[in-house]
Write a protein that holds these residues in place. Structure first.
Motif, mmCIF file in Angstrom:
data_model
loop_
_atom_site.group_PDB
_atom_site.id
_atom_site.type_symbol
_atom_site.label_atom_id
_atom_site.label_comp_id
_atom_site.label_asym_id
_atom_site.label_seq_id
_atom_site.Cartn_x
_atom_site.Cartn_y
_atom_site.Cartn_z
ATOM 1 N N GLY A 134 0.832 -1.205 0.000
ATOM 2 C CA GLY A 134 0.000 0.000 0.000
ATOM 3 C C GLY A 134 0.864 1.252 0.000
ATOM 4 O O GLY A 134 0.606 2.209 -0.738
ATOM 5 N N SER A 135 1.921 1.237 0.809
ATOM 6 C CA SER A 135 2.831 2.392 0.860
ATOM 7 C C SER A 135 3.522 2.603 -0.474
ATOM 8 O O SER A 135 3.655 3.735 -0.947
ATOM 9 C CB SER A 135 3.879 2.182 1.954
ATOM 10 N N VAL A 136 3.982 1.502 -1.077
ATOM 11 C CA VAL A 136 4.655 1.607 -2.371
ATOM 12 C C VAL A 136 3.693 2.176 -3.417
ATOM 13 O O VAL A 136 4.043 3.071 -4.200
ATOM 14 C CB VAL A 136 5.196 0.224 -2.810
ATOM 15 N N LEU A 137 2.455 1.665 -3.393
ATOM 16 C CA LEU A 137 1.441 2.124 -4.343
ATOM 17 C C LEU A 137 1.218 3.629 -4.215
ATOM 18 O O LEU A 137 1.213 4.371 -5.200
ATOM 19 C CB LEU A 137 0.141 1.361 -4.073
ATOM 20 N N VAL A 138 1.048 4.085 -2.971
ATOM 21 C CA VAL A 138 0.847 5.516 -2.735
ATOM 22 C C VAL A 138 2.083 6.287 -3.191
ATOM 23 O O VAL A 138 1.974 7.336 -3.833
ATOM 24 C CB VAL A 138 0.558 5.772 -1.237
ATOM 25 N N GLY A 139 3.270 5.739 -2.895
ATOM 26 C CA GLY A 139 4.500 6.407 -3.303
ATOM 27 C C GLY A 139 4.611 6.538 -4.811
ATOM 28 O O GLY A 139 4.954 7.600 -5.332
ATOM 29 N N VAL A 140 4.275 5.458 -5.525
ATOM 30 C CA VAL A 140 4.386 5.458 -6.990
ATOM 31 C C VAL A 140 3.515 6.560 -7.592
ATOM 32 O O VAL A 140 3.940 7.279 -8.501
ATOM 33 C CB VAL A 140 3.987 4.073 -7.546
ATOM 34 N N PHE A 141 2.292 6.720 -7.052
ATOM 35 C CA PHE A 141 1.385 7.703 -7.644
ATOM 36 C C PHE A 141 1.547 9.102 -7.048
ATOM 37 O O PHE A 141 0.796 10.003 -7.392
ATOM 38 C CB PHE A 141 -0.062 7.216 -7.532
ATOM 39 N N SER A 142 2.502 9.257 -6.119
ATOM 40 C CA SER A 142 2.695 10.567 -5.502
ATOM 41 C C SER A 142 4.056 11.172 -5.807
ATOM 42 O O SER A 142 4.194 12.396 -5.832
ATOM 43 C CB SER A 142 2.523 10.462 -3.984
ATOM 44 N N ILE A 143 5.064 10.338 -6.028
ATOM 45 C CA ILE A 143 6.425 10.849 -6.173
ATOM 46 C C ILE A 143 6.550 11.730 -7.418
ATOM 47 O O ILE A 143 7.353 12.663 -7.455
ATOM 48 C CB ILE A 143 7.435 9.674 -6.210
ATOM 49 N N GLY A 144 5.694 11.468 -8.413
ATOM 50 C CA GLY A 144 5.787 12.215 -9.665
ATOM 51 C C GLY A 144 5.545 13.700 -9.513
ATOM 52 O O GLY A 144 5.981 14.489 -10.351
ATOM 53 N N GLN A 145 4.863 14.111 -8.447
ATOM 54 C CA GLN A 145 4.614 15.539 -8.292
ATOM 55 C C GLN A 145 5.883 16.290 -7.903
ATOM 56 O O GLN A 145 5.929 17.516 -7.975
ATOM 57 C CB GLN A 145 3.510 15.802 -7.265
ATOM 58 N N THR A 146 6.913 15.559 -7.497
ATOM 59 C CA THR A 146 8.142 16.243 -7.096
ATOM 60 C C THR A 146 9.370 15.689 -7.825
ATOM 61 O O THR A 146 10.489 16.021 -7.480
ATOM 62 C CB THR A 146 8.305 16.163 -5.565
ATOM 63 N N TRP A 147 9.150 14.819 -8.816
ATOM 64 C CA TRP A 147 10.255 14.218 -9.551
ATOM 65 C C TRP A 147 9.881 14.291 -11.027
ATOM 66 O O TRP A 147 9.004 13.565 -11.486
ATOM 67 C CB TRP A 147 10.437 12.764 -9.093
ATOM 68 N N ASP A 148 10.557 15.178 -11.763
ATOM 69 C CA ASP A 148 10.096 15.524 -13.112
ATOM 70 C C ASP A 148 9.978 14.318 -14.028
ATOM 71 O O ASP A 148 9.016 14.191 -14.777
ATOM 72 C CB ASP A 148 11.055 16.556 -13.730
ATOM 73 N N THR A 149 10.969 13.417 -13.974
ATOM 74 C CA THR A 149 10.950 12.267 -14.870
ATOM 75 C C THR A 149 9.712 11.398 -14.650
ATOM 76 O O THR A 149 9.197 10.786 -15.577
ATOM 77 C CB THR A 149 12.209 11.404 -14.633
ATOM 78 N N LEU A 150 9.253 11.340 -13.411
ATOM 79 C CA LEU A 150 8.138 10.455 -13.085
ATOM 80 C C LEU A 150 6.799 11.186 -13.083
ATOM 81 O O LEU A 150 5.795 10.636 -12.637
ATOM 82 C CB LEU A 150 8.375 9.805 -11.706
ATOM 83 N N ARG A 151 6.789 12.439 -13.574
ATOM 84 C CA ARG A 151 5.545 13.219 -13.509
ATOM 85 C C ARG A 151 4.338 12.513 -14.142
ATOM 86 O O ARG A 151 3.234 12.601 -13.609
ATOM 87 C CB ARG A 151 5.739 14.613 -14.129
ATOM 88 N N PRO A 152 4.533 11.765 -15.255
ATOM 89 C CA PRO A 152 3.358 11.082 -15.816
ATOM 90 C C PRO A 152 2.685 10.120 -14.841
ATOM 91 O O PRO A 152 1.530 9.770 -15.014
ATOM 92 C CB PRO A 152 3.946 10.298 -17.011
ATOM 93 N N LEU A 153 3.414 9.696 -13.793
ATOM 94 C CA LEU A 153 2.811 8.778 -12.827
ATOM 95 C C LEU A 153 1.941 9.490 -11.800
ATOM 96 O O LEU A 153 1.177 8.841 -11.090
ATOM 97 C CB LEU A 153 3.920 8.015 -12.083
ATOM 98 N N ALA A 154 2.063 10.808 -11.704
ATOM 99 C CA ALA A 154 1.286 11.541 -10.693
ATOM 100 C C ALA A 154 -0.157 11.690 -11.162
ATOM 101 O O ALA A 154 -0.692 12.781 -11.273
ATOM 102 C CB ALA A 154 1.918 12.892 -10.414
#
Lengths: 173, 490
Positions: free
Chosen positions: B295-315
């Protein structure tokens, strides 16, 4: 002297119910909380603060928690009913956690992103950022679909493997 | 949540509360329940404090669910499990707490611009917020917001694991426990209040009826009060439980290796978490920890993109995962020109930047600024709400403007926007922030990848905005009207 101290400690524990460090810790907690309350004493918004503080506890402990505990009951009841009435056929792979995992994943994302999914913060967001929150609930639905389908695929694979392992002769026996 | 009358999920006997009283040792004459993990389980009598007869009498009163201990059936609850969640939170929560308190310092409380203004003794030791490394505030605030989101499933799991204590009967067994239960209101109320207000604020839901900053800040200190005292009281229990492992064997690997069928409930102890009457396990310990961690990983995957440009499509769920689609100016806006109330005419050819603090005032048009030496820097802009993005900025160094104004070594600088209404229409910068190599009055912006540059858009502060390394986003003033460089007192 040492004995007297030990007796004193036993008496203290008997009266108070824990060691003296416990009392120091809780008094420290009360004093610091009291200091914070004193800082907010003249704040005109204190009723709202209090309502949200207590409301958060009630909302979790007496509403959210019972809801998810009850939500788990049908799965437990189903297992019980299966054992009670369909004893002869063993379960190849229990399905229960293939159901729990996507439900929990979807629910925790839905809970954390509730203001966005329900567009509750949209007016402020439009004012602030010039964007809306219109399509985001669809993303949540998509992710939910992905979680359930992913779980179903894993379940199907496990089921297939288990079925292959269970050879026919044993099945008939 | 099953009552005494509900089916018992081992397909066997039904016992009523009357036939197996929970008080010390009364149940030893009962037959072991076949198939029930752990056989017959009895709760040790709590160490009652003074007055003992009162608590004993209370304990003998028959109580319905959820106060009856048979209510709590999960075979996984127990001191060890709670200690595992506790240990994770003992590492994670101090990071979230400290980064939050650091954000208060980053806002510059020495200039009266941190909110709430006067916090008495409730702050970290004051220090000048560094003007580098440029990613510093992005890191601390990203850890604060995304860290809090990632810890949410673990907090919920921890609360799930201790819920029998909420309904324990008798409600208190000693003066110590009475005081501790009151202090738990600071702990549990504090963490729920902080998570709810933080999550809502980062999604622009302000339905509280109070200001976010003071509430989140003071709420944090109530939580800190509860957290510190809880750690002092429970740390020995946690360490003992983690060291002792299954039935005191210290063999965690075995416990984590158990399949659901092999999973045995934890022994009952004085902490009252392990179940008196456990259901047959449907999930192993490994499975539960995997579920919570997943659950934590899932939340992290869909949240980290707001502060990590490369992963923004995941936000995908964050309001800040969206794109404006306008090239070099495609990054998040925290104040639109429309929202600022600034008359666009004030930003046209008639716009002038006023520099004060020296012997005479300096007035510069945008063309004057563009003729000065231009400096380009790749800097992140990081918002208190947890989103951030790296951009390439070009414009005039603040230190060049300070020199031009006649104050080459200012103590601080007061930046005023053309905007007058908002709380962040002005900001005071520390001396180190003005003099930093990459601190700019930016005129142009581009992506972080060497793409084309463009003039700042209206919403990003045209004609000119401040951008300073490691400064909270809202203090990078847009639509700058004047900068007052203040001399050091000698």
């Amino acid at each position: 002297m040492k004995l007297e101290q030990a007796e004193g400690m036993t008496l203290w524990r008997r009266l108070y119910g824990a060691n003296p460090l416990h009392l120091l810790a809780v008094i420290g907690c009360f004093a610091l909380s009291g200091y914070v309350v004193s800082m907010l004493w003249d704040d005109p918004t204190w009723p709202a603060l209090l309502i949200w503080f207590v409301g958060a506890v009630i909302g979790h402990d007496l509403i959210l928690y019972p809801l998810y505990a009850l939500a788990d009951q049908p799965t437990v009841l189903a297992r019980w009913a299966r054992r009670r009435y369909v004893r002869d056929r063993p379960v190849l792979v229990p399905a229960i956690n293939h159901l729990r995992a996507p439900v929990l994943g979807s629910a925790v994302l839905g809970l954390i992103y509730l203001p966005t999914i329900t567009r509750h913060g949209e007016d402020a967001f439009r004012f602030t950022a010039g964007l809306d929150m219109a399509g985001i609930y669809r993303h949540w639905l998509l992710i939910t679909a992905g979680l359930f389908l992913g779980s179903a695929v894993i379940y199907a694979i496990r089921l297939g493997r288990a079925a292959r392992r269970t050879t026919r002769p044993t099945d008939q026996a | 949540m099953t009552g005494p009358g509900a089916p018992q999920f081992d397909g066997g006997s039904t016992t009523t509360p009357e036939t197996s009283r929970v008080t010390g040792g009364d149940t030893s004459d009962e037959d072991p329940t076949p198939g029930r993990p752990g056989g017959v389980r009895t709760a040790p009598e709590p160490a009652y404090g003074f007055p003992r007869p009162l608590f004993r009498t209370l304990a003998r009163i028959p109580v319905p669910p959820p106060f009856h201990p048979r209510t709590w059936r999960s075979p996984l609850r127990g001191t060890w499990l709670t200690s595992v969640f506790g240990a994770v939170l003992l590492i994670g929560l101090p990071i979230v707490i400290l980064t939050g308190l650091m954000s208060y310092i980053a806002y510059g409380p020495q200039f009266g611009q941190a909110i709430p203004g006067d916090v008495g003794g409730l702050h970290l030791p004051f220090f000048d917020w560094p003007a580098g490394p440029s990613w510093f505030y992005r890191l601390t605030q990203g850890l604060h917001v995304v860290g809090g989101m990632v810890l949410t499933p673990i907090v919920l799991a921890k609360l799930w694991s201790v819920v029998p204590k909420l309904f324990a009967w008798p409600p208190v067994t000693s003066l110590a426990q009475l005081l501790e239960r009151i202090s738990l209101l600071a702990l549990v109320g504090g963490i729920l209040f902080e998570f709810v207000t933080g999550l809502m604020n980062s999604q622009y839901d302000y339905s509280w009826g109070f200001g976010f900053y003071p509430a989140h800040y003071y709420g944090a200190w109530v939580f800190i009060a509860g957290f510190v005292s809880h750690v002092i009281i429970k740390l020995p229990t946690m360490l003992r439980a983690l060291r002792s492992g299954p039935h005191g064997t210290g063999a965690f690997a075995r416990w984590l290796h158990d399949s659901p069928a092999q999973t045995e409930p934890e022994p009952m102890d004085s902490h009252g978490l392990a179940p008196l009457d456990p259901n047959r396990p449907t999930l192993s310990r490994r499975g539960l920890l995997g579920l919570v961690g997943g659950g934590s990983v899932l939340v992290g995957v869909f949240s980290i993109g707001q502060t990590w440009d490369t992963l923004r499509p995941l936000a995908l769920l964050s309001p800040r995962g969206q794109s404006y689609g306008d090239g070099p100016n495609d990054f998040q806006i925290n104040r639109t020109l429309a929202g600022s109330g600034v008359n666009p005419a004030a930003l046209g050819d008639g716009w002038r930047l006023r520099l004060t603090g020296g012997s005479s005032e300096v007035s510069l048009s945008r063309a004057d600024l563009a003729r000065m030496p231009q400096h380009t820097a790749v800097l992140p802009i990081a918002c208190v709400e947890g989103w951030s993005t790296t951009r390439t900025w070009s414009g005039v160094r603040l230190r060049d403007l300070a020199a031009l104004a006649g104050v080459p070594d200012p103590d601080n600088a007061f930046v005023q926007s053309v905007e007058t209404a908002g709380a962040f229409a002005r900001a005071t910068l520390q001396g180190n922030q003005v003099l930093a190599e990459d601190a700019l009055l930016a005129l142009r912006v581009g992506d972080d990848d060497g793409g084309p540059m463009a003039d700042l858009s209206d919403d990003h502060g045209y004609p000119a905005r401040v951008i300073v390394p490691a400064l909270p986003g809202v203090h990078n003033t847009k639509w700058v009207a004047s900068i007052d460089f203040r001399r050091r007192r000698t």
